[in-house]
Write a protein that holds these residues in place. Structure first.
Motif, PDB file in Angstrom:
ATOM      1  N   VAL A   7      89.818  55.790  64.296  1.00  0.00           N
ATOM      2  CA  VAL A   7      89.853  54.922  65.474  1.00  0.00           C
ATOM      3  C   VAL A   7      90.278  53.529  65.024  1.00  0.00           C
ATOM      4  O   VAL A   7      89.642  52.931  64.153  1.00  0.00           O
ATOM      5  N   PHE A   8      91.360  53.032  65.626  1.00  0.00           N
ATOM      6  CA  PHE A   8      91.849  51.688  65.316  1.00  0.00           C
ATOM      7  C   PHE A   8      91.190  50.684  66.256  1.00  0.00           C
ATOM      8  O   PHE A   8      91.318  50.807  67.477  1.00  0.00           O
ATOM      9  N   PHE A  62      97.335  46.796  74.726  1.00  0.00           N
ATOM     10  CA  PHE A  62      96.545  46.864  73.484  1.00  0.00           C
ATOM     11  C   PHE A  62      96.975  48.074  72.640  1.00  0.00           C
ATOM     12  O   PHE A  62      97.071  47.990  71.414  1.00  0.00           O
ATOM     13  N   ILE A  63      97.221  49.192  73.301  1.00  0.00           N
ATOM     14  CA  ILE A  63      97.603  50.427  72.601  1.00  0.00           C
ATOM     15  C   ILE A  63      98.982  50.269  71.957  1.00  0.00           C
ATOM     16  O   ILE A  63      99.181  50.614  70.790  1.00  0.00           O
ATOM     17  N   ILE A  64      99.930  49.725  72.710  1.00  0.00           N
ATOM     18  CA  ILE A  64     101.268  49.485  72.170  1.00  0.00           C
ATOM     19  C   ILE A  64     101.187  48.500  71.001  1.00  0.00           C
ATOM     20  O   ILE A  64     101.826  48.703  69.960  1.00  0.00           O
ATOM     21  N   ALA A  65     100.414  47.445  71.161  1.00  0.00           N
ATOM     22  CA  ALA A  65     100.273  46.439  70.099  1.00  0.00           C
ATOM     23  C   ALA A  65      99.642  47.044  68.850  1.00  0.00           C
ATOM     24  O   ALA A  65     100.030  46.699  67.727  1.00  0.00           O
ATOM     25  N   LEU A  77      99.825  57.860  66.722  1.00  0.00           N
ATOM     26  CA  LEU A  77      98.671  57.265  67.392  1.00  0.00           C
ATOM     27  C   LEU A  77      98.636  57.766  68.835  1.00  0.00           C
ATOM     28  O   LEU A  77      99.622  57.608  69.560  1.00  0.00           O
ATOM     29  N   PHE A  78      97.528  58.372  69.241  1.00  0.00           N
ATOM     30  CA  PHE A  78      97.407  58.891  70.604  1.00  0.00           C
ATOM     31  C   PHE A  78      97.160  57.787  71.624  1.00  0.00           C
ATOM     32  O   PHE A  78      96.328  56.915  71.416  1.00  0.00           O
ATOM     33  N   VAL A 109      90.408  51.472  72.410  1.00  0.00           N
ATOM     34  CA  VAL A 109      90.492  51.349  73.871  1.00  0.00           C
ATOM     35  C   VAL A 109      90.971  52.645  74.501  1.00  0.00           C
ATOM     36  O   VAL A 109      90.543  53.003  75.603  1.00  0.00           O
ATOM     37  N   ALA A 110      91.847  53.393  73.813  1.00  0.00           N
ATOM     38  CA  ALA A 110      92.312  54.675  74.331  1.00  0.00           C
ATOM     39  C   ALA A 110      91.179  55.702  74.293  1.00  0.00           C
ATOM     40  O   ALA A 110      91.003  56.483  75.230  1.00  0.00           O
TER      41      ALA A 110
END
Length: 161
Positions: free
Chosen positions: A65-66, A101-104, A3-4, A42-43
Protein backbone atom coordinates in the motif's frame (compact mmCIF):
# COMPACT_ATOMS: atom_id res chain seq x y z
CA UNK A 1 5.23 -2.66 -10.65
CA UNK A 2 1.66 -1.88 -11.70
CA UNK A 3 -0.53 0.07 -9.31
CA UNK A 4 -4.26 -0.67 -8.98
CA UNK A 5 -6.90 2.03 -9.16
CA UNK A 6 -10.05 1.13 -7.22
CA UNK A 7 -12.04 0.87 -10.47
CA UNK A 8 -9.80 -1.86 -11.82
CA UNK A 9 -9.68 -4.22 -8.87
CA UNK A 10 -13.43 -3.77 -8.28
CA UNK A 11 -14.00 -4.49 -11.99
CA UNK A 12 -11.97 -7.70 -11.61
CA UNK A 13 -13.81 -8.67 -8.41
CA UNK A 14 -17.24 -8.10 -9.99
CA UNK A 15 -16.54 -9.59 -13.43
CA UNK A 16 -14.14 -12.41 -12.55
CA UNK A 17 -15.30 -13.48 -9.06
CA UNK A 18 -12.81 -15.64 -7.16
CA UNK A 19 -15.27 -18.50 -6.78
CA UNK A 20 -15.64 -18.73 -10.58
CA UNK A 21 -12.04 -17.88 -11.57
CA UNK A 22 -9.80 -19.37 -8.86
CA UNK A 23 -6.65 -19.65 -11.05
CA UNK A 24 -6.86 -15.93 -11.85
CA UNK A 25 -7.06 -15.01 -8.17
CA UNK A 26 -4.32 -17.47 -7.27
CA UNK A 27 -2.13 -15.72 -9.84
CA UNK A 28 -3.07 -12.26 -8.53
CA UNK A 29 -2.31 -13.43 -4.99
CA UNK A 30 1.11 -14.68 -6.11
CA UNK A 31 1.82 -11.43 -7.97
CA UNK A 32 0.98 -9.51 -4.79
CA UNK A 33 3.13 -11.83 -2.67
CA UNK A 34 6.02 -11.35 -5.11
CA UNK A 35 5.68 -7.56 -4.77
CA UNK A 36 4.57 -7.13 -8.39
CA UNK A 37 1.24 -5.38 -7.70
CA UNK A 38 0.40 -2.53 -5.34
CA UNK A 39 -2.38 -0.07 -4.52
CA UNK A 40 -2.45 3.49 -3.20
CA UNK A 41 -3.96 3.82 0.27
CA UNK A 42 -6.75 6.09 -1.01
CA UNK A 43 -7.70 3.48 -3.63
CA UNK A 44 -7.76 0.72 -1.00
CA UNK A 45 -10.10 2.88 1.11
CA UNK A 46 -12.43 3.25 -1.90
CA UNK A 47 -12.38 -0.51 -2.46
CA UNK A 48 -13.24 -1.00 1.22
CA UNK A 49 -16.33 1.18 0.85
CA UNK A 50 -17.56 -0.31 -2.45
CA UNK A 51 -16.41 -3.94 -2.22
CA UNK A 52 -15.41 -4.78 1.37
CA UNK A 53 -14.76 -8.46 0.57
CA UNK A 54 -12.31 -7.44 -2.15
CA UNK A 55 -10.51 -5.06 0.23
CA UNK A 56 -10.30 -7.85 2.80
CA UNK A 57 -8.83 -10.16 0.16
CA UNK A 58 -6.22 -7.56 -0.81
CA UNK A 59 -5.26 -6.97 2.81
CA UNK A 60 -5.23 -10.71 3.50
CA UNK A 61 -2.74 -11.09 0.67
CA UNK A 62 -0.57 -8.31 2.13
CA UNK A 63 -0.74 -6.04 -0.90
CA UNK A 64 1.82 -3.23 -0.89
CA UNK A 65 0.00 0.00 0.00
CA UNK A 66 1.47 3.33 -1.10
CA UNK A 67 0.71 6.15 1.36
CA UNK A 68 0.10 9.79 0.56
CA UNK A 69 3.53 11.33 0.94
CA UNK A 70 4.48 14.99 0.73
CA UNK A 71 5.96 14.27 -2.71
CA UNK A 72 2.66 12.73 -3.88
CA UNK A 73 0.73 15.71 -2.49
CA UNK A 74 2.98 18.16 -4.35
CA UNK A 75 2.54 16.20 -7.59
CA UNK A 76 -1.23 16.07 -6.97
CA UNK A 77 -1.35 19.85 -6.74
CA UNK A 78 0.67 20.16 -9.94
CA UNK A 79 -1.75 17.85 -11.81
CA UNK A 80 -4.76 19.60 -10.33
CA UNK A 81 -3.49 22.97 -11.55
CA UNK A 82 -2.60 21.48 -14.94
CA UNK A 83 -6.26 20.44 -15.27
CA UNK A 84 -7.44 23.91 -14.28
CA UNK A 85 -9.18 22.70 -11.12
CA UNK A 86 -9.44 25.51 -8.58
CA UNK A 87 -9.77 24.71 -4.88
CA UNK A 88 -12.20 21.77 -4.65
CA UNK A 89 -14.20 22.58 -7.78
CA UNK A 90 -13.91 19.15 -9.45
CA UNK A 91 -16.05 18.58 -12.54
CA UNK A 92 -18.65 15.83 -12.13
CA UNK A 93 -17.57 14.24 -15.43
CA UNK A 94 -13.85 14.30 -14.70
CA UNK A 95 -11.34 13.09 -12.15
CA UNK A 96 -11.94 13.57 -8.45
CA UNK A 97 -9.47 14.31 -5.69
CA UNK A 98 -8.69 10.64 -4.97
CA UNK A 99 -8.16 10.01 -8.70
CA UNK A 100 -5.54 12.74 -8.76
CA UNK A 101 -3.85 11.27 -5.66
CA UNK A 102 -3.77 7.87 -7.41
CA UNK A 103 -2.31 9.30 -10.62
CA UNK A 104 0.25 11.30 -8.62
CA UNK A 105 1.26 8.16 -6.70
CA UNK A 106 1.93 6.37 -10.00
CA UNK A 107 3.79 9.40 -11.36
CA UNK A 108 6.05 9.94 -8.34
CA UNK A 109 6.94 6.26 -8.12
CA UNK A 110 7.33 5.69 -11.88
CA UNK A 111 4.61 3.03 -11.92
CA UNK A 112 2.07 1.88 -14.48
CA UNK A 113 -1.51 2.56 -13.39
CA UNK A 114 -4.21 -0.08 -13.85
CA UNK A 115 -7.57 1.64 -14.31
CA UNK A 116 -10.84 0.44 -15.75
CA UNK A 117 -12.34 3.89 -16.03
CA UNK A 118 -13.72 4.36 -19.52
CA UNK A 119 -11.45 5.70 -22.23
CA UNK A 120 -12.56 9.03 -23.65
CA UNK A 121 -12.44 9.16 -27.42
CA UNK A 122 -12.61 12.70 -28.74
CA UNK A 123 -11.34 14.21 -25.50
CA UNK A 124 -13.43 16.96 -23.85
CA UNK A 125 -12.37 20.55 -24.50
CA UNK A 126 -12.14 21.16 -20.74
CA UNK A 127 -9.25 19.31 -19.06
CA UNK A 128 -11.17 19.13 -15.78
CA UNK A 129 -13.58 16.72 -17.56
CA UNK A 130 -10.79 14.23 -18.28
CA UNK A 131 -11.05 10.78 -16.67
CA UNK A 132 -8.02 8.90 -15.29
CA UNK A 133 -6.77 7.38 -18.58
CA UNK A 134 -6.96 10.75 -20.38
CA UNK A 135 -5.16 12.56 -17.56
CA UNK A 136 -2.42 9.92 -17.60
CA UNK A 137 -1.96 10.46 -21.36
CA UNK A 138 -1.25 14.18 -20.96
CA UNK A 139 2.36 14.91 -21.87
CA UNK A 140 2.92 16.80 -18.62
CA UNK A 141 1.70 13.77 -16.62
CA UNK A 142 3.08 10.88 -18.66
CA UNK A 143 1.80 7.92 -16.65
CA UNK A 144 1.27 4.65 -18.52
CA UNK A 145 -2.32 3.54 -17.93
CA UNK A 146 -3.62 0.06 -18.76
CA UNK A 147 -6.81 -1.79 -17.88
CA UNK A 148 -7.17 -5.09 -16.02
CA UNK A 149 -7.33 -7.19 -19.18
CA UNK A 150 -4.17 -5.50 -20.50
CA UNK A 151 -2.45 -6.40 -17.21
CA UNK A 152 -3.24 -10.06 -17.82
CA UNK A 153 -2.23 -9.90 -21.49
CA UNK A 154 1.03 -8.11 -20.66
CA UNK A 155 1.87 -10.77 -18.07
CA UNK A 156 1.57 -13.65 -20.54
CA UNK A 157 -0.28 -15.64 -17.89
CA UNK A 158 -2.63 -18.38 -19.10
CA UNK A 159 -5.27 -19.71 -16.74
CA UNK A 160 -6.32 -23.34 -16.90
CA UNK A 161 -8.42 -25.24 -14.44
Amino acid sequence: MPLFDASSIIHAWDNYPPELFPPLWDWLGQEIADGNLAIPGVALEEVGKKAPECAAWLKGNDITVFPLTSEVLVESLRIKHLLGIEEDQYHTKGVGENDIFIIATASVNGLTLISDEGRQFGKPDILAKYKIPAVCELGDVGVTCINFLQLIRNSGAVFKS
